[in-house]
Design a protein around this motif. Sequence first.
Motif, PDB file in Angstrom:
ATOM      1  N   GLU A  77     -20.974   4.045 -40.119  1.00 45.37           N
ATOM      2  CA  GLU A  77     -22.577   3.546 -41.014  1.00 45.37           C
ATOM      3  C   GLU A  77     -22.909   5.614 -40.912  1.00 45.37           C
ATOM      4  OE1 GLU A  77     -24.977   0.400 -38.748  1.00 45.37           O
ATOM      5  OE2 GLU A  77     -24.451   2.476 -37.973  1.00 45.37           O
ATOM      6  N   THR A  78     -22.596   6.300 -40.101  1.00 45.84           N
ATOM      7  CA  THR A  78     -23.095   8.446 -41.001  1.00 45.84           C
ATOM      8  C   THR A  78     -22.220   8.348 -41.683  1.00 45.84           C
ATOM      9  OG1 THR A  78     -22.794   8.367 -38.679  1.00 45.84           O
ATOM     10  CG2 THR A  78     -22.456  10.136 -39.136  1.00 45.84           C
ATOM     11  N   LEU A  79     -20.797   8.186 -41.952  1.00 44.87           N
ATOM     12  CA  LEU A  79     -19.898   8.302 -42.667  1.00 44.87           C
ATOM     13  C   LEU A  79     -20.635   7.733 -44.293  1.00 44.87           C
ATOM     14  CD1 LEU A  79     -17.341   9.299 -44.200  1.00 44.87           C
ATOM     15  CD2 LEU A  79     -16.022   7.876 -43.859  1.00 44.87           C
ATOM     16  N   TYR A  80     -20.775   6.656 -44.416  1.00 46.76           N
ATOM     17  CA  TYR A  80     -21.612   5.716 -45.330  1.00 46.76           C
ATOM     18  C   TYR A  80     -23.325   6.753 -46.199  1.00 46.76           C
ATOM     19  CZ  TYR A  80     -23.525   2.168 -48.610  1.00 46.76           C
ATOM     20  OH  TYR A  80     -23.771   1.257 -49.210  1.00 46.76           O
ATOM     21  N   ASN A  81     -23.978   6.454 -44.587  1.00 42.98           N
ATOM     22  CA  ASN A  81     -25.437   7.286 -45.261  1.00 42.98           C
ATOM     23  C   ASN A  81     -24.948   8.680 -45.818  1.00 42.98           C
ATOM     24  OD1 ASN A  81     -26.443   4.988 -44.828  1.00 42.98           O
ATOM     25  ND2 ASN A  81     -26.133   5.555 -42.114  1.00 42.98           N
ATOM     26  N   VAL A  82     -24.217   9.965 -45.066  1.00 46.52           N
ATOM     27  CA  VAL A  82     -23.708  10.877 -45.645  1.00 46.52           C
ATOM     28  C   VAL A  82     -23.251  11.158 -47.107  1.00 46.52           C
ATOM     29  CG1 VAL A  82     -22.625  13.235 -45.439  1.00 46.52           C
ATOM     30  CG2 VAL A  82     -23.683  12.004 -43.583  1.00 46.52           C
ATOM     31  N   ILE A  83     -22.825   9.970 -47.236  1.00 45.91           N
ATOM     32  CA  ILE A  83     -21.805  10.090 -48.917  1.00 45.91           C
ATOM     33  C   ILE A  83     -23.023   9.575 -49.706  1.00 45.91           C
ATOM     34  CG2 ILE A  83     -20.443   8.492 -50.578  1.00 45.91           C
ATOM     35  CD1 ILE A  83     -18.520   8.910 -48.103  1.00 45.91           C
ATOM     36  N   GLU A  84     -23.836   8.184 -49.057  1.00 43.90           N
ATOM     37  CA  GLU A  84     -24.882   7.899 -50.391  1.00 43.90           C
ATOM     38  C   GLU A  84     -26.346   8.850 -50.022  1.00 43.90           C
ATOM     39  OE1 GLU A  84     -27.251   3.552 -49.878  1.00 43.90           O
ATOM     40  OE2 GLU A  84     -27.175   4.674 -48.606  1.00 43.90           O
ATOM     41  N   VAL A  85     -26.640   9.856 -49.290  1.00 40.93           N
ATOM     42  CA  VAL A  85     -27.601  10.538 -49.726  1.00 40.93           C
ATOM     43  C   VAL A  85     -26.833  11.514 -50.346  1.00 40.93           C
ATOM     44  CG1 VAL A  85     -29.461  12.459 -47.831  1.00 40.93           C
ATOM     45  CG2 VAL A  85     -28.473   9.848 -47.253  1.00 40.93           C
ATOM     46  N   ASN A  86     -26.526  12.582 -50.648  1.00 40.30           N
ATOM     47  CA  ASN A  86     -25.836  13.482 -50.930  1.00 40.30           C
ATOM     48  C   ASN A  86     -25.168  13.097 -52.462  1.00 40.30           C
ATOM     49  OD1 ASN A  86     -26.058  15.868 -49.607  1.00 40.30           O
ATOM     50  ND2 ASN A  86     -24.980  13.785 -47.778  1.00 40.30           N
ATOM     51  N   LYS A  87     -25.016  11.170 -52.809  1.00 34.66           N
ATOM     52  CA  LYS A  87     -24.295  11.455 -53.818  1.00 34.66           C
ATOM     53  C   LYS A  87     -23.348  11.785 -54.123  1.00 34.66           C
ATOM     54  CE  LYS A  87     -28.744  10.315 -56.082  1.00 34.66           C
ATOM     55  NZ  LYS A  87     -29.598   9.298 -55.554  1.00 34.66           N
ATOM     56  N   PHE A  88     -21.825  11.745 -52.866  1.00 34.44           N
ATOM     57  CA  PHE A  88     -21.102  11.716 -53.446  1.00 34.44           C
ATOM     58  C   PHE A  88     -19.541  10.985 -53.855  1.00 34.44           C
ATOM     59  CE2 PHE A  88     -21.452  14.550 -49.058  1.00 34.44           C
ATOM     60  CZ  PHE A  88     -21.968  15.649 -49.789  1.00 34.44           C
ATOM     61  N   CYS A  89     -20.435   9.575 -54.094  1.00 35.52           N
ATOM     62  CA  CYS A  89     -19.415   8.861 -54.099  1.00 35.52           C
ATOM     63  C   CYS A  89     -20.364   7.772 -55.307  1.00 35.52           C
ATOM     64  CB  CYS A  89     -18.524   8.787 -53.488  1.00 35.52           C
ATOM     65  SG  CYS A  89     -17.700   6.793 -53.878  1.00 35.52           S
ATOM     66  N   ASP A  90     -19.966   7.546 -56.298  1.00 35.54           N
ATOM     67  CA  ASP A  90     -20.777   6.220 -56.610  1.00 35.54           C
ATOM     68  C   ASP A  90     -19.483   4.680 -56.487  1.00 35.54           C
ATOM     69  OD1 ASP A  90     -21.489   3.646 -58.052  1.00 35.54           O
ATOM     70  OD2 ASP A  90     -21.443   4.610 -60.372  1.00 35.54           O
ATOM     71  N   TYR A  91     -20.635   4.280 -55.484  1.00 32.16           N
ATOM     72  CA  TYR A  91     -20.151   2.880 -54.360  1.00 32.16           C
ATOM     73  C   TYR A  91     -20.059   2.144 -55.418  1.00 32.16           C
ATOM     74  CZ  TYR A  91     -21.191   5.654 -50.070  1.00 32.16           C
ATOM     75  OH  TYR A  91     -21.589   6.081 -48.740  1.00 32.16           O
TER      76      TYR A  91
END
Length: 219
Positions: free
Chosen positions: A83-97
């Motif tokens: 969850e932590t990994l997913y949320n950090v990536i989502e908030v910072n837009k590191f990756c287009d899921y």
Amino acid sequence: MDKKKESESRPEESVNSDKISLDFFRKEYIWGFTQGNPMRMSDNKDGFYSLIQPLTGVNGTITIGASFHPYQIINQSGDDIWETLYNVIEVNKFCDYKKLIEEKHFFHMNTPGPQAFPIGKWQDQRLYTEINPEFSRYVPFLIPYLTYYTAEDPIWLEKLHTAITTNGNAQEFIESVNNASRFLMPEPTFIIGFGVFDKNYPGELIDHYVDFLERHLKK
């Protein structure tokens, strides 16, 4: 693996939906034992790809550049490492899921460091060395990753079944994963198996280590 729980947790939305969520991914991990610090870090993206891709096949997959002690994977807020990994990536837009899933990409993110993942106090205390002293020598660890939820069983489960059916054991497959992990987990680390984490049943993760300890490591 509990087929019922797996099917119940699959997302109902189509991958064509713009509402991609964590439920589109399976929380998988490699588990085993090491000596010394169970949290090791590496920025070797290619190493992680070589380690994880044989377990997921060509699939939308997300890795984090570290191994962890099991008691590190749930933080003080109650969020697990996936969850932590997913949320950090989502908030910072590191990756287009959505693109990751549709184009079956591999995305890797490095960890900020051990200070971000303190060992927590779990109700299930079986990994504490006060309870099982052997875990001071055989230190539990896991390598977590996220991979897109498909209707099929995990690739690693299929490979385990095939190896056991063909050869009577999966030693060769497990050894190949051990070899691929050496960039992160040097010997005498040894990988035992794989799993899918269910936050509602965290004790199932602890069972892996304790059951193996009881069967193979206790004198």
